[in-house]
Motif scaffolding. Structure first.
Motif, PDB file in Angstrom:
ATOM      1  N   ASP A 224       4.075 -54.934 -93.004  1.00  0.00           N
ATOM      2  CA  ASP A 224       4.306 -55.631 -94.263  1.00  0.00           C
ATOM      3  C   ASP A 224       5.790 -55.948 -94.406  1.00  0.00           C
ATOM      4  OD1 ASP A 224       5.605 -53.297 -95.026  1.00  0.00           O
ATOM      5  OD2 ASP A 224       4.283 -52.850 -96.702  1.00  0.00           O
ATOM      6  N   GLY A 225       6.129 -56.645 -95.495  1.00  0.00           N
ATOM      7  CA  GLY A 225       7.498 -57.093 -95.685  1.00  0.00           C
ATOM      8  C   GLY A 225       8.501 -55.968 -95.840  1.00  0.00           C
ATOM      9  N   ARG A 226       8.109 -54.905 -96.512  1.00  0.00           N
ATOM     10  CA  ARG A 226       9.028 -53.783 -96.709  1.00  0.00           C
ATOM     11  C   ARG A 226       9.390 -53.134 -95.374  1.00  0.00           C
ATOM     12  NH1 ARG A 226       9.931 -51.278-101.305  1.00  0.00           N
ATOM     13  NH2 ARG A 226       7.970 -52.056-102.209  1.00  0.00           N
ATOM     14  N   GLU A 227       8.373 -52.912 -94.545  1.00  0.00           N
ATOM     15  CA  GLU A 227       8.617 -52.316 -93.230  1.00  0.00           C
ATOM     16  C   GLU A 227       9.424 -53.270 -92.350  1.00  0.00           C
ATOM     17  OE1 GLU A 227       6.144 -49.916 -89.753  1.00  0.00           O
ATOM     18  OE2 GLU A 227       5.085 -51.393 -90.998  1.00  0.00           O
ATOM     19  N   ALA A 228       9.157 -54.559 -92.468  1.00  0.00           N
ATOM     20  CA  ALA A 228       9.899 -55.559 -91.693  1.00  0.00           C
ATOM     21  C   ALA A 228      11.390 -55.508 -92.023  1.00  0.00           C
ATOM     22  CB  ALA A 228       9.346 -56.954 -91.962  1.00  0.00           C
ATOM     23  N   LEU A 229      11.693 -55.397 -93.303  1.00  0.00           N
ATOM     24  CA  LEU A 229      13.094 -55.350 -93.720  1.00  0.00           C
ATOM     25  C   LEU A 229      13.771 -54.088 -93.203  1.00  0.00           C
ATOM     26  CD1 LEU A 229      15.336 -56.701 -95.309  1.00  0.00           C
ATOM     27  CD2 LEU A 229      14.494 -55.566 -97.369  1.00  0.00           C
TER      28      LEU A 229
ATOM     29  N   ASP B  61       4.678 -63.205 -91.017  1.00  0.00           N
ATOM     30  CA  ASP B  61       3.468 -63.740 -91.644  1.00  0.00           C
ATOM     31  C   ASP B  61       3.719 -63.913 -93.138  1.00  0.00           C
ATOM     32  OD1 ASP B  61       0.890 -64.597 -91.987  1.00  0.00           O
ATOM     33  OD2 ASP B  61      -0.003 -62.601 -91.947  1.00  0.00           O
ATOM     34  N   VAL B  62       2.934 -64.781 -93.772  1.00  0.00           N
ATOM     35  CA  VAL B  62       3.056 -64.991 -95.216  1.00  0.00           C
ATOM     36  C   VAL B  62       2.310 -63.922 -95.986  1.00  0.00           C
ATOM     37  CG1 VAL B  62       2.416 -66.518 -97.132  1.00  0.00           C
ATOM     38  CG2 VAL B  62       3.459 -67.476 -95.070  1.00  0.00           C
ATOM     39  N   ARG B  63       1.021 -63.745 -95.659  1.00  0.00           N
ATOM     40  CA  ARG B  63       0.171 -62.842 -96.432  1.00  0.00           C
ATOM     41  C   ARG B  63       0.049 -61.503 -95.730  1.00  0.00           C
ATOM     42  NH1 ARG B  63      -3.078 -67.942 -97.108  1.00  0.00           N
ATOM     43  NH2 ARG B  63      -2.629 -68.637 -99.215  1.00  0.00           N
ATOM     44  N   MET B  64       0.606 -60.483 -96.356  1.00  0.00           N
ATOM     45  CA  MET B  64       0.526 -59.127 -95.836  1.00  0.00           C
ATOM     46  C   MET B  64       0.290 -58.175 -96.990  1.00  0.00           C
ATOM     47  SD  MET B  64       3.596 -59.030 -92.974  1.00  0.00           S
ATOM     48  CE  MET B  64       4.862 -59.677 -94.091  1.00  0.00           C
ATOM     49  N   PRO B  65      -0.328 -57.034 -96.751  1.00  0.00           N
ATOM     50  CA  PRO B  65      -0.520 -56.054 -97.831  1.00  0.00           C
ATOM     51  C   PRO B  65       0.833 -55.516 -98.283  1.00  0.00           C
ATOM     52  CG  PRO B  65      -1.064 -55.097 -95.700  1.00  0.00           C
ATOM     53  CD  PRO B  65      -0.874 -56.564 -95.456  1.00  0.00           C
ATOM     54  N   GLY B  66       0.885 -55.046 -99.500  1.00  0.00           N
ATOM     55  CA  GLY B  66       2.162 -54.535-100.004  1.00  0.00           C
ATOM     56  C   GLY B  66       3.108 -55.689-100.283  1.00  0.00           C
ATOM     57  N   VAL B  67       4.304 -55.630 -99.710  1.00  0.00           N
ATOM     58  CA  VAL B  67       5.294 -56.693 -99.886  1.00  0.00           C
ATOM     59  C   VAL B  67       4.948 -57.843 -98.945  1.00  0.00           C
ATOM     60  CG1 VAL B  67       7.729 -57.305 -99.707  1.00  0.00           C
ATOM     61  CG2 VAL B  67       7.076 -55.039-100.550  1.00  0.00           C
ATOM     62  N   ASP B  68       4.690 -59.034 -99.503  1.00  0.00           N
ATOM     63  CA  ASP B  68       4.291 -60.153 -98.654  1.00  0.00           C
ATOM     64  C   ASP B  68       5.508 -60.817 -98.000  1.00  0.00           C
ATOM     65  OD1 ASP B  68       5.468 -61.924-100.491  1.00  0.00           O
ATOM     66  OD2 ASP B  68       3.601 -62.282-101.545  1.00  0.00           O
ATOM     67  N   GLY B  69       5.210 -61.765 -97.105  1.00  0.00           N
ATOM     68  CA  GLY B  69       6.279 -62.395 -96.342  1.00  0.00           C
ATOM     69  C   GLY B  69       7.247 -63.191 -97.193  1.00  0.00           C
ATOM     70  N   ILE B  70       6.738 -63.899 -98.199  1.00  0.00           N
ATOM     71  CA  ILE B  70       7.618 -64.720 -99.037  1.00  0.00           C
ATOM     72  C   ILE B  70       8.585 -63.849 -99.825  1.00  0.00           C
ATOM     73  CG2 ILE B  70       7.672 -66.319-100.983  1.00  0.00           C
ATOM     74  CD1 ILE B  70       5.129 -67.565 -99.958  1.00  0.00           C
ATOM     75  N   SER B  71       8.108 -62.706-100.300  1.00  0.00           N
ATOM     76  CA  SER B  71       8.985 -61.797-101.052  1.00  0.00           C
ATOM     77  C   SER B  71      10.070 -61.204-100.161  1.00  0.00           C
ATOM     78  CB  SER B  71       8.152 -60.681-101.677  1.00  0.00           C
ATOM     79  OG  SER B  71       7.201 -61.188-102.584  1.00  0.00           O
ATOM     80  N   ALA B  72       9.722 -60.922 -98.904  1.00  0.00           N
ATOM     81  CA  ALA B  72      10.691 -60.317 -97.990  1.00  0.00           C
ATOM     82  C   ALA B  72      11.642 -61.339 -97.382  1.00  0.00           C
ATOM     83  CB  ALA B  72       9.952 -59.584 -96.865  1.00  0.00           C
ATOM     84  N   LEU B  73      11.209 -62.601 -97.322  1.00  0.00           N
ATOM     85  CA  LEU B  73      11.956 -63.635 -96.602  1.00  0.00           C
ATOM     86  C   LEU B  73      13.420 -63.775 -97.007  1.00  0.00           C
ATOM     87  CD1 LEU B  73      12.031 -65.896 -94.532  1.00  0.00           C
ATOM     88  CD2 LEU B  73      10.983 -67.415 -96.239  1.00  0.00           C
ATOM     89  N   PRO B  74      13.755 -63.911 -98.298  1.00  0.00           N
ATOM     90  CA  PRO B  74      15.168 -64.112 -98.650  1.00  0.00           C
ATOM     91  C   PRO B  74      16.068 -62.955 -98.236  1.00  0.00           C
ATOM     92  CG  PRO B  74      13.824 -63.729-100.603  1.00  0.00           C
ATOM     93  CD  PRO B  74      12.872 -63.948 -99.474  1.00  0.00           C
ATOM     94  N   HIS B  75      15.504 -61.762 -98.086  1.00  0.00           N
ATOM     95  CA  HIS B  75      16.285 -60.612 -97.638  1.00  0.00           C
ATOM     96  C   HIS B  75      16.408 -60.606 -96.116  1.00  0.00           C
ATOM     97  CE1 HIS B  75      15.927 -59.076-101.727  1.00  0.00           C
ATOM     98  NE2 HIS B  75      14.624 -59.301-101.647  1.00  0.00           N
TER      99      HIS B  75
END
Length: 228
Positions: free
Chosen positions: A37-42, A56-70
């Motif tokens: 998910d986005g949190r783990e990716a960051l 990916d865009v759609r992931m459980p927890g923090v999605d890709g769009i939310s993580a993208l700007p970070h």
């Protein structure tokens, strides 16, 4: 030539394994980490500093769009997803993605070129994403009817940090529209509406529609939460 390090962020472990296998077979790539998910990716991007992030865009927890700007502050990001909606494609590019690939529209060679292109700052798109961009450019070239924002709405947009699209959707929520009605009015999918609403609620520190409306309209009092 040193291998390019790649971090793969996708909620589906089968997709992650498939992408890792494709890049591994091509040679010249090192999969430094995989995230669900986005949190783990960051977190993993900060730890491993990859050359490119596949997101990916759609992931459980923090999605890709939310993580993208970070994430884009740390590494070039290539969106790699099943999401085909023009609104999502546009939003990810505005947030800093270096390219957008839709599953089913690229070969292993295309993937290799896309990763290398994004690493070098060259944009790369599959047909659906390219078509969405073309449509956006054509639409933007047409005369637009300017809708003046009220001082109250402009103030609220700045106060809560909402984008123009989020402010538009929040106005529709406040008018009593359902997600389905909002999707039809904005020409986007219900899933995209839900993604926007999740981010709107987070910015308004609200958990319900009624609470968000109260805050947006300026009627919420400190310590009072809405129900509904």
């Amino acid at each position: 030539m040193a291998a390019l390090s790649v971090l793969i962020a996708d909620g589906n472990p089968v997709v992650r394994a498939g992408l890792a296998a494709l890049l591994g077979a091509a040679g010249g790539f090192e999969i430094t980490a995989e995230a669900a998910d986005g949190r783990e990716a960051l977190s993993l991007t900060r730890r491993h500093a990859p050359d490119v992030v596949l997101l990916d865009v759609r992931m459980p927890g923090v999605d890709g769009i939310s993580a993208l700007p970070h994430l884009v502050r740390l590494a070039p990001v290539l969106m790699l997803t099943y999401s085909r909606e023009a609104e999502i494609i546009r939003e990810t590019l505005l947030l800093g993605a270096g390219g957008y690939l839709v599953h089913g529209e690229f070969t292993a060679d295309d993937l290799v070129r896309a990763v290398r292109d994004v690493r070098e700052g060259r944009a790369h798109f599959t047909p659906t994403a390219a078509g969405a961009l073309l449509a956006e450019l054509r639409a933007s070239s047409q005369p637009q009817r300017t809708v003046a924002q009220s001082p109250e709405r402009l103030h609220n947009s700045v106060l809560f940090g909402l984008s123009s699209r989020e402010a538009e959707i929040m106005d529709l929520i406040a008018s009593g529209m359902s997600n389905q009605q909002i999707a039809a009015a904005c020409f986007i999918s219900e899933k995209t509406v839900k993604n926007h609403i999740n981010r709107i609620f987070a910015k308004l520190h609200s958990t319900t529609r009624s609470e968000a409306i109260a805050r947006w309209l300026g009627t919420a009092r400190p310590g009072v939460t809405g129900r509904g």
